[in-house]
Write a protein that holds these residues in place. Structure first.
Motif, PDB file in Angstrom:
ATOM      1  N   THR A  15      -3.443  -2.156  -5.596  1.00 16.68           N
ATOM      2  CA  THR A  15      -2.707  -2.318  -4.333  1.00 16.68           C
ATOM      3  C   THR A  15      -3.691  -2.666  -3.216  1.00 16.68           C
ATOM      4  O   THR A  15      -4.904  -2.513  -3.367  1.00 16.68           O
ATOM      5  CB  THR A  15      -2.009  -0.996  -3.921  1.00 16.68           C
ATOM      6  OG1 THR A  15      -3.011  -0.016  -3.652  1.00 16.68           O
ATOM      7  CG2 THR A  15      -1.064  -0.507  -5.008  1.00 16.68           C
ATOM      8  N   GLY A  16      -3.150  -3.063  -2.085  1.00 13.52           N
ATOM      9  CA  GLY A  16      -3.917  -3.057  -0.859  1.00 13.52           C
ATOM     10  C   GLY A  16      -3.961  -1.632  -0.330  1.00 13.52           C
ATOM     11  O   GLY A  16      -3.468  -0.696  -0.969  1.00 13.52           O
ATOM     12  N   THR A  18      -3.214   0.548   3.331  1.00 17.91           N
ATOM     13  CA  THR A  18      -2.718   0.483   4.699  1.00 17.91           C
ATOM     14  C   THR A  18      -3.022   1.778   5.440  1.00 17.91           C
ATOM     15  O   THR A  18      -3.265   2.814   4.818  1.00 17.91           O
ATOM     16  CB  THR A  18      -1.179   0.271   4.761  1.00 17.91           C
ATOM     17  OG1 THR A  18      -0.516   1.517   4.517  1.00 17.91           O
ATOM     18  CG2 THR A  18      -0.692  -0.761   3.765  1.00 17.91           C
ATOM     19  N   ASN A  35      -0.983   3.749   0.280  1.00 17.95           N
ATOM     20  CA  ASN A  35      -0.871   2.515  -0.507  1.00 17.95           C
ATOM     21  C   ASN A  35       0.546   2.330  -1.039  1.00 17.95           C
ATOM     22  O   ASN A  35       0.831   1.332  -1.691  1.00 17.95           O
ATOM     23  CB  ASN A  35      -1.909   2.464  -1.639  1.00 17.95           C
ATOM     24  CG  ASN A  35      -1.676   3.494  -2.715  1.00 17.95           C
ATOM     25  OD1 ASN A  35      -0.902   4.420  -2.533  1.00 17.95           O
ATOM     26  ND2 ASN A  35      -2.365   3.341  -3.837  1.00 17.95           N
ATOM     27  N   ASN A  70      -0.677  -1.103   8.873  1.00 17.61           N
ATOM     28  CA  ASN A  70      -1.892  -1.867   9.123  1.00 17.61           C
ATOM     29  C   ASN A  70      -2.588  -2.124   7.787  1.00 17.61           C
ATOM     30  O   ASN A  70      -3.102  -1.188   7.178  1.00 17.61           O
ATOM     31  CB  ASN A  70      -2.818  -1.094  10.056  1.00 17.61           C
ATOM     32  CG  ASN A  70      -2.141  -0.779  11.379  1.00 17.61           C
ATOM     33  OD1 ASN A  70      -2.244  -1.549  12.312  1.00 17.61           O
ATOM     34  ND2 ASN A  70      -1.416   0.349  11.448  1.00 17.61           N
ATOM     35  N   ILE A  71      -2.535  -3.374   7.315  1.00 17.65           N
ATOM     36  CA  ILE A  71      -3.140  -3.722   6.026  1.00 17.65           C
ATOM     37  C   ILE A  71      -4.637  -3.906   6.251  1.00 17.65           C
ATOM     38  O   ILE A  71      -5.060  -4.812   6.991  1.00 17.65           O
ATOM     39  CB  ILE A  71      -2.482  -4.995   5.450  1.00 17.65           C
ATOM     40  CG1 ILE A  71      -0.975  -4.756   5.259  1.00 17.65           C
ATOM     41  CG2 ILE A  71      -3.164  -5.391   4.134  1.00 17.65           C
ATOM     42  CD1 ILE A  71      -0.192  -5.985   4.811  1.00 17.65           C
ATOM     43  N   SER A  80     -10.089   3.648   6.061  1.00 11.69           N
ATOM     44  CA  SER A  80      -9.208   4.257   5.063  1.00 11.69           C
ATOM     45  C   SER A  80      -9.599   5.723   4.837  1.00 11.69           C
ATOM     46  O   SER A  80      -8.733   6.604   4.779  1.00 11.69           O
ATOM     47  CB  SER A  80      -9.295   3.486   3.739  1.00 11.69           C
ATOM     48  OG  SER A  80      -8.559   4.153   2.744  1.00 11.69           O
ATOM     49  N   THR A 108      -3.387  -7.570   8.556  1.00  9.93           N
ATOM     50  CA  THR A 108      -2.046  -7.755   9.115  1.00  9.93           C
ATOM     51  C   THR A 108      -1.593  -6.453   9.766  1.00  9.93           C
ATOM     52  O   THR A 108      -1.838  -5.371   9.227  1.00  9.93           O
ATOM     53  CB  THR A 108      -1.042  -8.150   8.005  1.00  9.93           C
ATOM     54  OG1 THR A 108      -1.461  -9.380   7.423  1.00  9.93           O
ATOM     55  CG2 THR A 108       0.360  -8.322   8.539  1.00  9.93           C
ATOM     56  N   PRO A 141      -8.611  -8.726   2.203  1.00 18.16           N
ATOM     57  CA  PRO A 141      -8.049  -7.376   2.129  1.00 18.16           C
ATOM     58  C   PRO A 141      -8.921  -6.374   1.359  1.00 18.16           C
ATOM     59  O   PRO A 141      -9.697  -6.761   0.487  1.00 18.16           O
ATOM     60  CB  PRO A 141      -6.745  -7.598   1.362  1.00 18.16           C
ATOM     61  CG  PRO A 141      -7.048  -8.750   0.458  1.00 18.16           C
ATOM     62  CD  PRO A 141      -7.993  -9.648   1.225  1.00 18.16           C
TER      63      PRO A 141
END
Ligand code: FAD
Ligand code: NAD
Length: 160
Positions: A15-16, A18, A35, A70-71, A80, A108, A141
């Motif tokens: 995953t990314g 956020t 995530n 917020n990615i 993070s 993003t 990312p």
């Protein structure tokens, strides 16, 4: 099946990363690393996040009825870790999008109003109606896979 096996299995879904941020009047801004985020609908434009029942951000989103997603970019692993409670006592500055707090430098930023919430097991799913978006086309990312942070920059592109 034990919890570890479940988490190991879910960790195989890359995953990314956020940060979910929200602001309650008089209490300031609160952020949390997450995530569990997904696009839901194009018309209307909806996203979903999943927040654990013990997370402090849960009641704050219930109260504010707004949040941002917020990615994070590849160089924001420290951000993070701050919002996952793994790095303590670091001050973070926020920008604004549609009046809501967002993380500067994110790939993003997505501003949302809560349109529905569903309690499922030990998490609450918040459906967010998207009110504004800001995209940084240049940023790469941050990736989370098997409990570790990664970057797409170290991955060879797949060839056809
Ligand atoms: P706290 O633990 O109090 O806050 C988190 C941290 O953010 C604290 O250290 C706090 O000091 C800091 N912080 C908050 N606001 C600010 C601010 N304004 N300025 C500076 N620092 C601030 N949990 C989920 O429920 N859903 C998920 O999808 C999810 N995905 C995750 C993905 C990853 C990769 C990781 C590492 C963790 C994930 N978690 C998820 C777990 C979650 O991030 C942690 O349990 C988190 O600590 C819970 O936050 P909290 O709201 O309880 O608040
Ligand atoms: P991990 O091995 O605990 O997690 C791997 C995957 O398992 C995660 O990406 C997520 O899909 C799932 N998962 C983990 N904990 C969960 C939970 N409580 N509820 C639902 N799904 C969960 O990875 P890690 O690096 O050890 O994670 C760090 C911390 O962040 C742990 O305390 C973990 O529980 C928490 N976390 C919570 C969630 C979540 O609540 N949705 C997601 C990711 C990480």
């Amino acid at each position: 099946m034990d919890d570890r096996q479940f988490r190991t299995a879910m960790g195989k879904f890359s995953t990314g990363v956020t940060v979910i941020a929200t602001e309650v009047a008089g209490e300031g801004i609160h952020g949390m690393t997450a995530n569990a985020f997904m696009s839901v609908s194009l018309d209307p434009k909806l996203v979903v996040i999943s927040i654990g029942e013990k997370a402090k951000v849960l009641n704050k989103i219930k109260e504010s009825q707004t949040f941002t997603v917020n990615i994070l970019s590849a160089d924001q692993q420290e951000v993070s870790m701050i919002f996952a409670g793994q790095i303590k006592d670091k001050e973070v500055e926020f920008d604004r999008l549609d009046g809501k707090p967002v993380i500067p430098g994110a790939v993003t930023q997505i501003a949302c109003e809560v349109s529905a919430e569903h309690v499922e097991g030990d998490h609450t799913l918040f459906i967010g109606k998207v009110t504004d978006i800001h995209i940084d086309d240049e940023a790469e990312p941050l990736i989370f896979y098997s409990g570790r942070y990664r970057s797409l920059l170290s991955v060879q592109p797949v060839t056809n």
